[in-house]
Every structure is written in C-alpha cells, then in structure tokens.
Design an enzyme around this catalytic site. Structure first.
Site, PDB file in Angstrom:
ATOM      1  CG  ASP A 200      -1.946   1.107   1.281  1.00  0.00           C
ATOM      2  OD1 ASP A 200      -2.837   1.176   0.375  1.00  0.00           O
ATOM      3  OD2 ASP A 200      -1.566   2.048   2.024  1.00  0.00           O
ATOM      4  CD  GLU A 255      -2.150   2.514  -3.293  1.00  0.00           C
ATOM      5  OE1 GLU A 255      -3.360   2.805  -3.641  1.00  0.00           O
ATOM      6  OE2 GLU A 255      -1.886   2.087  -2.154  1.00  0.00           O
TER       7      GLU A 255
END
Length: 555
Positions: A200, A255
């Site tokens: 993330d 990400e």
C-alpha cells in the site's frame, strides 16, 4: 530472461469485508473466503490478493492496522487464516497479502508509546515536528482525506504527520529500527507460507528532506507529488528485497502513487532488485477534472487513456513489468465508468473492457465482481456512504461551494470508493447470497439479474468470457511477451492495437461507444482467425457494433 510465475498469471482481488459472510453478522470473513475459493479456481485465476485482514479499529476499513500479526476480529482468527491458506494452496491458488507500512493505526502499540512522551524509545518510530515560529503548522501539506497532514498532540506539544486519516500516523522509515520491525513482520508472514505482498502507497515511505511547503498549497492527493519517490525510496526497497523478498519466490506489487515511468523502471526492474511490478495511476486519472479531480462530471477522453496505457506498454517493454487493472477497492466500477449500465449493453461493454486490458502485456488484476460486470450503486443519500475519503471530500466541496448536496450525491454515484465495496453478488436470494444478516453496505439492487449463479449457468456470460481471456494468457506467448503497437491514436471511440511475437500477431479492436463505428481492418488481418469476440456473429464489413470487440490472430 527466465519467465516468472506471475508473468503468465492473473490475480483476483478480494475485499474481505464484502466478499462472503459466513456467520450472519453482515461482514465478510475468512471462513467465507475459504468457502468460495473453488469459484476463483474455476475462473482460472492463479493468485488471490486480500485487502487488509489485520487487527484494526477500521477508521479506514483495515488500512489502519493496530497489530500486523493478528486478524481483525470481524474476519475471524489466525486459525481461520491458516485454514484458508491451506485450502488455497490445495487448489493451486497463491495468497498475496496487503502490506500497509507507510502508516499504522494510532492504536498500534508503537504509536501509543510514541505519543506518551518526547523521550520515549518509540518516539522516532513516527514523524513528529514542532510548529513554525509564527505558530503555524510545520508545513502546508494537505491530507488525502481532507484537512492538514498535521495533527497536534496536546500531551507532548508537537505535531505528528498523517498523509491520510489522523488515525493513520506515518511511520518514520528513516529510523532503521522501524525498518527492522517491518522486515521482521514480513518474514513472519512469509514463513507462514504466503506468496507475496501488495504494498500500500509504498512510494510514500521516504519523505523529502526538510518536508518543504508545496506551492502554493498542497492539498489532498496533490501531496503525493511532494511526498512520493523520496530520496531514500529505492534504497529502502532494495534493503527490503535483500533482507526479505529475495529469499522467497514471490509476487510483489507496489501501489506507487505519483510514480513516473522513469521511477517505475527502478521499482519494477526485471533484474528483481526491488519489486515485481507497480500499480500506476495515470490511466485512472485520464478522465479527471483539474478542479474536482475524480469527482467531476464524467467525461470520456479515450485518446488520453490510450496515450497513457500505450506509453506504459511501450516504455517498460524489456525493462520492467506492467500490472493491468481497471477496478480495485479504490475505484468505481469500470462498466459504469467506461462502459454502459444499460441492460442491453452492460455485458457487451464489460467483455469489451476486459478484452482491451487482458490482451496487453503485464499481470492482470480482476477485482471481485468485475468478472460479472458489476456496476456502481445508485446512492440516494450521503447517509448510505461509509468511505472516509468520499465523506471528507463531499464535505469539503460543499463547504467551498463547489457543488450542491444534490450534485454531491451524483458525485458519489460516479466516483465513491464505496461503489467497489458493495457486497459480492453471488445469487438472486436475499442480500445476493452474501449474508443472512444485514449487510454492512447495501447490496446493489441489480443483484437479481447480475449474479454469479446466473452467469456460471450461462455459457455466454461475462464470467465465462473472463475465464476464456485468462486461459488464453496461459496458452499464448504472444499475449505474455508480444510487442505492443497502438493504431488509430486520435480516434475518439476506437482503441486498436497489435501484439507481435516472431511470426505471430494479434489485432485487438475495441469500440468504446454505444454507436456503430466504421473501421477498415488492415489487409494482412482480413483472413485471420477470430481468437475471441463479444458478438456471436460477424459484423457487416467495415463496421463495428456498439461496444464491440474482437481479437484477430495471424501467424
């Protein structure tokens, strides 16, 4: 170069809260996931990416982690996880975990200690700063969820940084002890037998030296352009690779908000020194508005979309690896965004969009329900919305006079992250077979006709079309390795490209409109085999029907 297992694979993303509830509390859970793994195997996916399942107070639906080595109470127990992992592996499915280490929850024991006093041993685990001499905030950066990135802590008289919610304080990766803690935790999960990590906002872990102000003011996601790809970013990822990742055969995808092509060549370099691949967001921004960003009235700009996707295809070839996606837990449903919600065209457009993406080079990601052509939810009240980002932006835009309440609800229907998070539509029974209780988010009312049971029973369904696309990637080297070339770059409605490997080539034709289009197939493809198409019968010569797609194969 030796082929990696993830280069021919397709990854299926599960949002656990919305996938399958096993105990009637209205919240999806790990036993529910376990009960549905055969479905994913039937689709043909090779790996399952789980959005966060760790212990969390759920300020941001699990992306605020209070214990990295425990399971969220609503989702089950570690024994439930172990059973799910064993079942997945027995079916030949790999499990990819979400790694959220740019920030933790403010309820994590590290932060509880960190904020207790200025001289606590955990103080430097997070980013603390004094206010400016004039009493102002440490800098003018804006949080992605609204307001400042700085939260004042009364007890110690300093500010801590949170690029997202104030309950998600950013970890200080410049502290080597923090890196030690993270790497130790990652290895713990890998020892359990998981097969990779989706990382993330990993491009945000190294903050710029001195944390300078933005010009004139960096609000919301604009902060990414200041905070992303910091001076030690690649150094820290190479350390992670050296100390942890390189010891296992993994899929790792970062990400990477604010990533450029140049940066991606480092993040996802085929030498394996950092990550397997990255998620880039340029194509997600292709229909954004300069003022309202993702929440603007929808305006299709297909030439822009083609330019972005083609540039990433072209410029990473032979250097780094692409990830391919339309949908995920942070994006509205692609059928509602670039296809058609009309019943006569929904499935046709869903198949076209799938073809356009799955014929490209990279690893495709299928978000739960995408393989059914699920659509956005018809929200009628802001009270139905759960997503912290949507609510923050709704309030901010109203306060600034940029939209009315009615326009705000339309904004939610178009772009709220909750559009992806409504429960999975399994069948036509109450609550779409997701739960026997009250679902945590409402089920889309179209579940009666749009559901997995109906599509599994029908050979021409969106599900079976995705199944065929996934199988073709496993069978055909030209899909995995073929050179990409864009045709018709300025056409406002057609996305046409070729893939070529040696004597083999594909012509991929996609009509991104409800209107019939004229297209003259190049002479060398006119007698080619139709590899896959979303209409059963050939179109009239030189014509493409609404939302039509076909792939021609030549050798």
């Amino acid at each position: 170069m030796e082929e990696k297992w993830w280069q021919r694979s397709t990854v299926y993303q599960i949002y656990p809260r919305s996938f399958q509830d096993s105990n009637g509390d209205g919240i999806g859970d790990l036993p529910g996931i376990t009960s549905r793994l055969e479905y994913i195997r039937e689709l043909g996916a090779d790996a399952v990416w789980l959005s966060p399942i760790y212990k969390s107070p759920n300020d941001d639906n699990g992306y605020d982690i209070s214990d990295y080595q425990d399971i969220m109470t609503e989702f089950g127990t570690m024994a439930d996880f172990d059973a799910m992992l064993e079942k997945a592996h027995s079916l030949g499915l790999k499990i990819v975990m979400d790694l959220v280490v740019n920030h933790s929850s403010d309820e994590h024991r590290w932060f509880v200690e960190s904020r207790s006093s200025r001289d606590n041993p955990y103080r430097d685990y997070y980013i603390w700063r004094e206010g400016k001499e004039d009493g102002g905030l440490p800098n003018n950066w804006g949080s992605c969820f609204g307001g400042s990135v700085w939260e004042y802590d009364e007890k110690t008289g300093m500010y801590y940084m949170h690029l997202f919610s104030k309950k998600q304080p950013d970890l200080n990766w410049d502290n080597p002890t923090v890196r030690d803690e993270v790497f130790r935790m990652m290895d713990w999960w890998l020892q359990k037998g998981i097969d990779g990590f989706r990382m993330d906002v990993i491009s945000l872990i190294s903050k710029p030296e001195g944390l300078p102000d933005g010009e004139p003011e960096a609000n919301g996601y604009a902060t990414f352009h200041l905070a992303a790809n910091g001076p030690h970013e690649h150094e820290y990822l190479r350390e992670m690779n050296r100390r942890v990742l390189s010891k296992y055969d993994l899929l790792t995808v970062g990400e990477c908000a604010g990533v450029t092509l140049e940066e991606a060549r480092s993040y996802a370099n085929l030498d394996g020194s950092e990550l397997s691949m990255v998620f880039q967001f340029e194509h997600m921004d292709a229909d954004f508005d300069p003022v309202l960003g993702r929440y603007a009235e929808q305006h299709k700009d297909l030439p822009r979309l083609k330019e972005v996707l083609s540039r990433w295809q072209r410029d990473l070839e032979g250097i780094a690896w692409n990830s391919l996606y339309w949908d995920n837990h942070d994006q509205p449903r692609v059928v509602s965004r670039y296809g058609s919600e009309k019943e006569e065209y929904r499935e046709t457009s869903a198949k076209m969009l799938a073809t356009c993406l799955h014929m490209m080079q990279g690893t495709p990601y299928v978000f739960q329900g995408e393989e059914l052509g699920m659509t956005n939810y018809p929200w009628t009240s802001i009270d139905q919305i759960n997503d912290i980002e949507s609510l923050g932006n709704y309030r901010a835009y109203l306060a600034k006079g940029l939209m009315t309440e009615e326009e705000g609800i339309r904004m939610m229907r178009r772009r709220s992250r909750d559009n992806a998070r409504t429960p999975m539509q399994w069948d036509a029974t109450k609550n779409a077979g997701f739960t026997t209780g009250t679902p945590w988010l409402p089920v889309n009312p179209n579940y009666v006709t749009v559901n997995a049971a109906e599509q599994l029973a029908r050979a021409d369904s969106v599900f079976h079309y995705y199944q065929r696309l996934i199988a073709l990637r496993k069978e055909m080297d030209v899909i995995v390795w073929g050179h990409y070339e864009l045709l018709e770059p300025e056409h406002p409605d057609l996305f046409v490209y070729t893939r070529t490997l040696g004597e083999e080539s594909l012509l991929v034709i996609c009509n991104f409109s409800e209107e019939e289009q004229t297209y003259k197939i190049p002479a060398e493809y006119r007698d080619s085999e139709v590899l896959i198409a979303n209409y059963d019968t050939p179109a009239p010569a030189g014509k493409l029907r609404p939302w039509e797609t076909l792939v021609l194969y030549r050798r």
